[in-house]
Write an enzyme that holds these catalytic residues in place. Structure first.
Site, PDB file in Angstrom:
ATOM      1  N   LYS A 276      42.502  50.359  52.053  1.00  0.00           N
ATOM      2  CA  LYS A 276      42.237  49.301  52.883  1.00  0.00           C
ATOM      3  C   LYS A 276      41.465  48.325  52.081  1.00  0.00           C
ATOM      4  CE  LYS A 276      41.874  51.679  57.425  1.00  0.00           C
ATOM      5  NZ  LYS A 276      40.974  51.953  58.646  1.00  0.00           N
ATOM      6  N   GLY A 277      42.100  47.108  52.329  1.00  0.00           N
ATOM      7  CA  GLY A 277      41.302  45.954  51.395  1.00  0.00           C
ATOM      8  C   GLY A 277      41.900  45.857  50.287  1.00  0.00           C
ATOM      9  N   ILE A 278      42.806  46.847  49.678  1.00  0.00           N
ATOM     10  CA  ILE A 278      43.517  46.900  48.243  1.00  0.00           C
ATOM     11  C   ILE A 278      44.871  45.876  48.149  1.00  0.00           C
ATOM     12  CG2 ILE A 278      43.964  48.434  46.237  1.00  0.00           C
ATOM     13  CD1 ILE A 278      41.188  48.439  47.078  1.00  0.00           C
TER      14      ILE A 278
ATOM     15  N   ASP B 165      37.872  39.039  56.857  1.00  0.00           N
ATOM     16  CA  ASP B 165      38.889  39.676  56.506  1.00  0.00           C
ATOM     17  C   ASP B 165      39.919  39.855  57.699  1.00  0.00           C
ATOM     18  OD1 ASP B 165      40.566  41.707  55.110  1.00  0.00           O
ATOM     19  OD2 ASP B 165      39.593  43.245  56.565  1.00  0.00           O
ATOM     20  N   LEU B 166      41.220  40.023  57.490  1.00  0.00           N
ATOM     21  CA  LEU B 166      42.152  39.978  58.730  1.00  0.00           C
ATOM     22  C   LEU B 166      42.610  41.346  59.024  1.00  0.00           C
ATOM     23  CD1 LEU B 166      44.488  38.480  60.173  1.00  0.00           C
ATOM     24  CD2 LEU B 166      45.682  38.866  58.161  1.00  0.00           C
ATOM     25  N   ASP B 167      43.248  42.442  58.234  1.00  0.00           N
ATOM     26  CA  ASP B 167      43.566  43.430  58.624  1.00  0.00           C
ATOM     27  C   ASP B 167      42.597  44.509  59.157  1.00  0.00           C
ATOM     28  OD1 ASP B 167      46.479  42.793  58.042  1.00  0.00           O
ATOM     29  OD2 ASP B 167      46.037  43.170  55.784  1.00  0.00           O
TER      30      ASP B 167
ATOM     31  N   ARG C  43      48.840  44.804  47.519  1.00  0.00           N
ATOM     32  CA  ARG C  43      50.204  45.570  47.830  1.00  0.00           C
ATOM     33  C   ARG C  43      50.372  46.637  46.494  1.00  0.00           C
ATOM     34  NH1 ARG C  43      55.081  42.064  49.303  1.00  0.00           N
ATOM     35  NH2 ARG C  43      53.326  41.430  50.732  1.00  0.00           N
TER      36      ARG C  43
ATOM     37  N   THR D 128      46.658  45.503  62.302  1.00  0.00           N
ATOM     38  CA  THR D 128      47.597  45.488  61.111  1.00  0.00           C
ATOM     39  C   THR D 128      47.135  46.647  60.373  1.00  0.00           C
ATOM     40  OG1 THR D 128      46.485  43.593  60.477  1.00  0.00           O
ATOM     41  CG2 THR D 128      49.016  43.446  61.332  1.00  0.00           C
TER      42      THR D 128
ATOM     43  N   LYS E 205      39.491  42.785  45.797  1.00  0.00           N
ATOM     44  CA  LYS E 205      38.399  43.516  46.330  1.00  0.00           C
ATOM     45  C   LYS E 205      38.664  44.914  45.783  1.00  0.00           C
ATOM     46  CE  LYS E 205      39.204  41.191  50.958  1.00  0.00           C
ATOM     47  NZ  LYS E 205      39.496  41.345  52.298  1.00  0.00           N
TER      48      LYS E 205
ATOM     49  N   ASN F 163      50.828  38.415  53.499  1.00  0.00           N
ATOM     50  CA  ASN F 163      51.196  37.926  54.953  1.00  0.00           C
ATOM     51  C   ASN F 163      50.301  37.570  56.167  1.00  0.00           C
ATOM     52  OD1 ASN F 163      53.978  39.324  54.923  1.00  0.00           O
ATOM     53  ND2 ASN F 163      52.679  41.348  54.546  1.00  0.00           N
TER      54      ASN F 163
ATOM     55  N   GLU G 255      34.272  42.518  57.602  1.00  0.00           N
ATOM     56  CA  GLU G 255      35.181  43.451  56.926  1.00  0.00           C
ATOM     57  C   GLU G 255      35.187  44.806  57.768  1.00  0.00           C
ATOM     58  OE1 GLU G 255      37.278  44.121  54.647  1.00  0.00           O
ATOM     59  OE2 GLU G 255      37.264  42.328  53.603  1.00  0.00           O
ATOM     60  N   ASP G 256      36.319  45.480  57.438  1.00  0.00           N
ATOM     61  CA  ASP G 256      36.512  46.764  58.133  1.00  0.00           C
ATOM     62  C   ASP G 256      36.716  48.148  56.778  1.00  0.00           C
ATOM     63  OD1 ASP G 256      39.052  45.830  57.221  1.00  0.00           O
ATOM     64  OD2 ASP G 256      39.797  47.568  58.451  1.00  0.00           O
TER      65      ASP G 256
ATOM     66  N   SER H  71      41.715  37.363  52.898  1.00  0.00           N
ATOM     67  CA  SER H  71      42.281  38.667  53.160  1.00  0.00           C
ATOM     68  C   SER H  71      43.306  38.919  51.897  1.00  0.00           C
ATOM     69  CB  SER H  71      43.294  38.617  54.249  1.00  0.00           C
ATOM     70  OG  SER H  71      44.443  39.581  54.294  1.00  0.00           O
ATOM     71  N   ALA H  72      43.529  40.106  51.604  1.00  0.00           N
ATOM     72  CA  ALA H  72      44.096  40.665  50.452  1.00  0.00           C
ATOM     73  C   ALA H  72      45.780  40.277  50.723  1.00  0.00           C
ATOM     74  CB  ALA H  72      43.978  41.867  49.827  1.00  0.00           C
ATOM     75  N   SER H  73      46.096  40.189  52.121  1.00  0.00           N
ATOM     76  CA  SER H  73      47.362  40.174  52.326  1.00  0.00           C
ATOM     77  C   SER H  73      48.335  38.993  52.139  1.00  0.00           C
ATOM     78  CB  SER H  73      47.668  40.716  53.879  1.00  0.00           C
ATOM     79  OG  SER H  73      48.912  40.412  54.382  1.00  0.00           O
TER      80      SER H  73
HETATM   81  C1  BG6 Z   1      44.724  44.012  53.109  1.00  0.00           C
HETATM   82  C2  BG6 Z   1      45.166  45.576  53.826  1.00  0.00           C
HETATM   83  O1  BG6 Z   1      44.406  43.192  53.851  1.00  0.00           O
HETATM   84  O2  BG6 Z   1      46.069  43.463  52.569  1.00  0.00           O
HETATM   85  C3  BG6 Z   1      45.788  46.481  52.568  1.00  0.00           C
HETATM   86  O3  BG6 Z   1      43.791  46.035  54.056  1.00  0.00           O
HETATM   87  C4  BG6 Z   1      47.005  45.821  52.221  1.00  0.00           C
HETATM   88  O4  BG6 Z   1      46.081  47.541  53.419  1.00  0.00           O
HETATM   89  C5  BG6 Z   1      46.694  44.530  51.513  1.00  0.00           C
HETATM   90  O5  BG6 Z   1      47.602  46.532  51.339  1.00  0.00           O
HETATM   91  C6  BG6 Z   1      47.934  43.604  51.000  1.00  0.00           C
HETATM   92  O6  BG6 Z   1      48.787  43.489  51.971  1.00  0.00           O
HETATM   93  P1  BG6 Z   1      50.311  42.742  52.090  1.00  0.00           P
HETATM   94  O7  BG6 Z   1      50.541  42.353  53.436  1.00  0.00           O
HETATM   95  O8  BG6 Z   1      50.295  41.467  51.065  1.00  0.00           O
HETATM   96  O9  BG6 Z   1      51.042  43.939  51.491  1.00  0.00           O
HETATM   97 MG    MG Z   2      40.691  45.059  56.557  1.00  0.00          MG
END
Ligand code: BG6
Ligand code: MG
Length: 223
Positions: free
Chosen positions: A43-45, A7-9, A47, A15, A145, A118, A169-170, A114-116
């Site tokens: 966390k992990g969810i 996982d990243l964040d 946007r 982050t 997730k 970014n 994971e965190d 990662s769910a992000s």
């Molecule tokens: C997850 C984070 O890795 O990514 C969440 O734990 C975050 O907090 C999710 O909302 C989505 O990230 P982003 O950067 O696409 O808004």
């Molecule tokens: Mg995380």
């Protein structure tokens, strides 16, 4: 053990804290209380799912149109991306770079789940993109997730079986995802929270990410 899927964040860098600050800003701007305890649920969810949870938490879920929700999510992301501009390679958590090096030297594959959206930009800022054989785009999978989809997709792309993978994971949603994918789950965080979520091994911090320790725990679990 053939692959480690990160996982990243909150695992590779801090982050998770920046997501917290940006969501708190957004929530407070529309009159919703936001604290660290509630933030744990995000966390992990993704946007948009996070925004839905915040609006529900504030009891105003039905007061915003889809267009307004998209605008709120954009506002949060703009704030978050603005925080990301200060990110430097030194912001990688202690021990993570050394662990990536160790995995590379031992020919263990490395993936990101990662769910992000970014995530690719963050890996670039930290100058660690080249370590990853795969970075799964969260848009590629049907369910976020705690569903296992993103970890399963990473294993598929790395051409390894889930049982040959370690996931790190965190978040509690992330640990559930790893376990439901049939992988060995390493939780970085407090023992109580991580064990409750089903982690096979809990590390207090990323300095404890050492290949020999993980391999020992991994093989104990297989036998
Ligand atoms: C997850 C984070 O890795 O990514 C969440 O734990 C975050 O907090 C999710 O909302 C989505 O990230 P982003 O950067 O696409 O808004
Ligand atoms: Mg995380």
């Amino acid at each position: 053990m053939k692959a480690v899927i990160f996982d990243l964040d909150g695992v590779i860098t801090d982050t998770a804290e920046w997501h917290y600050l940006a969501w708190k800003d957004l929530a407070n701007s529309i009159g919703i209380d936001f604290n660290r305890e509630f933030n744990e649920e995000l966390k992990g969810i993704s946007r948009m799912e996070s925004l839905e949870k915040i609006l529900e938490h504030g009891g105003v879920a039905d007061q915003y149109s889809e267009t307004e929700k998209l605008a709120l999510a954009n506002t949060k992301n703009e704030k978050y991306v603005q925080l990301l501009t200060q990110m430097k390679p030194e912001d990688i958590f202690p021990g993570v770079k050394e662990f990536l090096e160790e995995l590379k030297k031992n020919d263990i594959l490395i993936g990101l789940a990662s769910a992000s959206k970014n995530a690719p930009a963050i890996l670039e800022s930290l100058k660690i993109t080249s370590y990853f054989q795969t970075v799964v785009d969260p848009e590629e999978v049907a369910n976020g997730k705690p569903a296992p989809d993103i970890f399963l997709k990473a294993a598929e792309k790395l051409a390894v079986r889930p049982s040959e993978c370690i996931g790190i994971e965190d978040s509690t949603a992330g640990i559930s995802a790893i376990k439901d994918a049939g992988m060995f789950a390493v939780g970085v965080g407090t023992v109580e929270k991580m064990k409750q979520a089903g982690a096979d091994l809990v590390l207090e911090n990323t300095n404890q990410l050492v290949l020999s320790l993980l391999l020992e725990e991994f093989s104990t679990k297989q036998n």
